[in-house]
Design an enzyme around this catalytic site. Structure first.
Site, PDB file in Angstrom:
ATOM      1  N   SER A 237      -0.547   4.307  -2.206  1.00  0.00           N
ATOM      2  CA  SER A 237      -1.190   2.763  -2.523  1.00  0.00           C
ATOM      3  C   SER A 237      -1.744   2.348  -1.467  1.00  0.00           C
ATOM      4  O   SER A 237      -1.980   3.094  -1.156  1.00  0.00           O
ATOM      5  CB  SER A 237       0.845   2.854  -3.030  1.00  0.00           C
ATOM      6  OG  SER A 237       1.855   2.059  -2.051  1.00  0.00           O
ATOM      7  N   LYS A 238      -1.764   0.701  -2.001  1.00  0.00           N
ATOM      8  CA  LYS A 238      -2.809   0.450  -0.945  1.00  0.00           C
ATOM      9  C   LYS A 238      -2.070   0.644   0.299  1.00  0.00           C
ATOM     10  O   LYS A 238      -2.897   0.517   1.025  1.00  0.00           O
ATOM     11  CB  LYS A 238      -2.424  -1.576  -1.566  1.00  0.00           C
ATOM     12  CG  LYS A 238      -2.958  -1.820  -2.250  1.00  0.00           C
ATOM     13  CD  LYS A 238      -4.513  -1.444  -2.771  1.00  0.00           C
ATOM     14  CE  LYS A 238      -4.841  -2.632  -3.608  1.00  0.00           C
ATOM     15  NZ  LYS A 238      -6.445  -2.546  -3.742  1.00  0.00           N
ATOM     16  N   ARG A 239      -1.254   0.370   0.747  1.00  0.00           N
ATOM     17  CA  ARG A 239      -0.141   0.481   1.501  1.00  0.00           C
ATOM     18  C   ARG A 239      -1.141   1.714   2.594  1.00  0.00           C
ATOM     19  O   ARG A 239      -0.953   2.306   3.963  1.00  0.00           O
ATOM     20  CB  ARG A 239       1.127   0.273   2.990  1.00  0.00           C
ATOM     21  CG  ARG A 239       2.161   1.433   1.909  1.00  0.00           C
ATOM     22  CD  ARG A 239       3.690   1.129   1.367  1.00  0.00           C
ATOM     23  NE  ARG A 239       3.998   1.877   0.371  1.00  0.00           N
ATOM     24  CZ  ARG A 239       3.964   3.094   0.606  1.00  0.00           C
ATOM     25  NH1 ARG A 239       4.246   3.796   2.086  1.00  0.00           N
ATOM     26  NH2 ARG A 239       5.639   3.584   0.047  1.00  0.00           N
ATOM     27  N   HIS A 240      -1.186   3.070   2.009  1.00  0.00           N
ATOM     28  CA  HIS A 240      -1.830   3.939   2.409  1.00  0.00           C
ATOM     29  C   HIS A 240      -2.991   3.935   3.306  1.00  0.00           C
ATOM     30  O   HIS A 240      -4.011   4.615   3.565  1.00  0.00           O
ATOM     31  CB  HIS A 240      -1.549   4.959   1.605  1.00  0.00           C
ATOM     32  CG  HIS A 240      -0.714   5.226   1.061  1.00  0.00           C
ATOM     33  ND1 HIS A 240       0.140   5.778   0.583  1.00  0.00           N
ATOM     34  CD2 HIS A 240       0.494   6.254   2.383  1.00  0.00           C
ATOM     35  CE1 HIS A 240       1.401   5.379   0.490  1.00  0.00           C
ATOM     36  NE2 HIS A 240       1.811   6.236   1.613  1.00  0.00           N
TER      37      HIS A 240
END
Length: 465
Positions: A237-240
């Site tokens: 996800s984006k937080r990666h």
RNA sequence: GGCCCGUUCGUCUAUCGGUUAGGACGCUAGGUUUUCAACCUAGAAAGAGGGGUUCGACUCCCCUACGGGCUGCCA
């Protein structure tokens, strides 16, 4: 190479955003499989969800595929444009009795589920004979007993009991097809022989198979590949950080390296780690695909990237660099910069793992006089070292300007001054590049050429007054 | 909840019943060296747990744990 019918694969993204790294790998697998077997690789845009689909997303996805170097055959098919055909097949199934009209409203279905927890919905209209007027959905008359077996090329035989599956909706009450139905019709009509897609479709495949069977269509080979996870093992996800292919491009990984890295993520061919496209096409096989999800590893990506930068032709590399500059919105190279960069590439590409790293090392070739001297480099330029630069200038003035000869001259000057080579390389580096960390001073001199190199030395010598 | 899939060094993976469980990235230690790197050599590092089957299991079967997916008139 197979003697059988030509292979046809497809990549079928939903145009709801940019090209995801997982999608890029799915596309790569399909492309590799088709191209390695002289087959076709098709593109289908699954834009039946009008609310979420945008032309910008389609554009972004196509651009991503182009950047990755995955060329597709023919024009991309718009799934939305085929809704008539989807409806036609649904009606045909209705006539054949393999589908039926369901008049249940969403409220009624919800109520039914309320009363029958953990059971697939069973429509009361499945066997009704007295049909009302009014809106209806067309549902598949799926078998309620027995099991459906997916003979998956990656996961092996997967058995799903039919009583776990409900009668899926083929055509909504507003006449539009569902995705589950549209995929089957499209894959069949497009002649797709191998469906290579994400693991998340595995369970649904059982229901899709029921449509193939109901229509008497030949089932394609299914290969469900595990999803890619983030470095922490969780769903990507984006937080990666980087998850969009364009972000990897912006980070400076060449497309050829991304292809190599992505191919190795979830697929293997013995101990082979670094390979080119021709080898990938030759080796790629469904049997080599693993069953467990893989994690993104940027360190390894960097290594693979460094390898490919190192083995690339200088001219190709220069083009890759220019494209990268355009991608990132940087100023394009001038002819002079190109003419200085090109001869520097053999030395530069040995050590750079990414394009920005290479550009950083290439800075000496891109700046023009008078070059500014960064603080750390300035320390190397005192009156003594300037004197040595002067001696060196005299020594190489008429040299043949080969790497060896330049190095020899520098060593001689160092000796005459009773110092090591390092003592003269420092100021030389500072004068040539204005930096403390650069490529080899002799590589810089040969790339810059006699005139420019000497001019840069002269600039510093003159400062001594 | 139900169903389905998965689980080998930190990471990507090899192994398709018999290996000192191999390679790669990363890491550690040396080496090379005109800076920064790059490069070379060596080393540490793994079969989720428990039951079976078998002369012999990482490999086959079952259970548990953990992770993921599906379960929609979304795709």
């Amino acid at each position: 190479m197979s003697e059988n019918a030509p292979v046809v694969t497809r990549f079928a993204p939903s145009p709801t955003g940019y090209l995801h790294i997982g999608g890029a790998r799915t596309a790569l697998f399909n492309w590799l499989y088709a191209r390695g077997r002289g087959g076709k690789f098709l593109l289908r845009i699954e834009d039946t969800d009008r609310a979420r689909s945008t032309p910008e997303a389609t554009e972004a996805i196509l651009k991503g595929l182009e950047w990755l170097g995955l060329d597709w055959d023919g024009e991309p098919v718009s799934q939305f444009s085929r809704i008539e055909r989807h409806a036609e097949v649904a009606r045909e199934m209705l006539e054949k009795g393999s589908a039926y009209k369901c008049f249940s409203t969403p409220e009624e279905i919800a109520a039914w589920r309320e009363e029958h927890p953990r059971q697939p919905f069973q429509s009361p209209w499945r066997d009704a004979t007295d049909l009302p007027d009014g809106p209806y959905a067309i549902r598949l008359r799926a078998p309620r007993t027995g099991e459906t077996v997916i003979d998956d090329a990656v996961q092996g035989p997967v058995r799903v009991a039919n009583d776990q599956l409900d009668d899926m909706v083929l055509l909504r009450s507003d006449g539009t097809p569902t995705y589950m139905h549209a995929v089957v019709v499209d894959d069949h009509d497009m002649g797709v022989t191998h469906v290579i897609r994400g693991d998340d479709h595995l369970t649904n495949t059982a229901r899709q198979i029921q449509v193939y069977d109901a229509m008497g269509w030949k089932r394609p080979v299914f290969a469900h590949i595990p999803l890619i996870h983030g470095e922490d093992g969780k769903k990507l996800s984006k937080r990666h950080g980087a998850v969009g292919l364009h972000e990897f491009a912006a980070l400076g990984y060449p497309a050829v390296a991304m292809r190599n890295y992505l191919a190795r993520l979830g697929w293997s061919h013995g101990d082979d780690e670094l390979f080119d496209d021709a080898q990938a096409r030759e080796w790629f096989d469904l049997a080599g695909i693993g069953r467990a999800p893989a994690r993104l590893d940027f360190k390894k990506l960097e290594h693979v990237s460094g390898h490919h930068i190192g083995v690339m032709d200088d001219e190709d590399l220069l083009r890759v660099i220019e494209d990268y500059l355009v991608e990132t919105g940087a100023k394009p190279l001038t002819d002079q910069q190109k003419s200085r960069l090109l001869p520097a590439l053999p030395a530069l590409k040995e050590k750079a793992k990414t394009l920005p790293q290479l550009l950083e090392q290439a800075r000496f070739a891109l700046v023009s006089r008078p070059i500014d001297i960064e603080e750390k480099a300035a320390k190397a330029l005192d009156s003594v070292s300037r004197g040595m630069l002067k001696s060196l200038t005299a020594a190489v003035q008429h040299a043949s300007w080969t790497r060896d000869e330049l190095e020899q001259a520098a060593k001689t000057v160092a000796e005459e001054n009773g110092v090591g080579l390092g003592k003269i390389a420092g100021p030389l580096r500072a004068a040539l590049a204005g930096r403390a960390a650069t490529p080899s001073v002799f590589d810089m001199m040969t790339a810059l050429g006699r005139e420019e190199s000497l001019a840069r030395l002269q600039d510093q010598i003159e400062l001594a007054g």
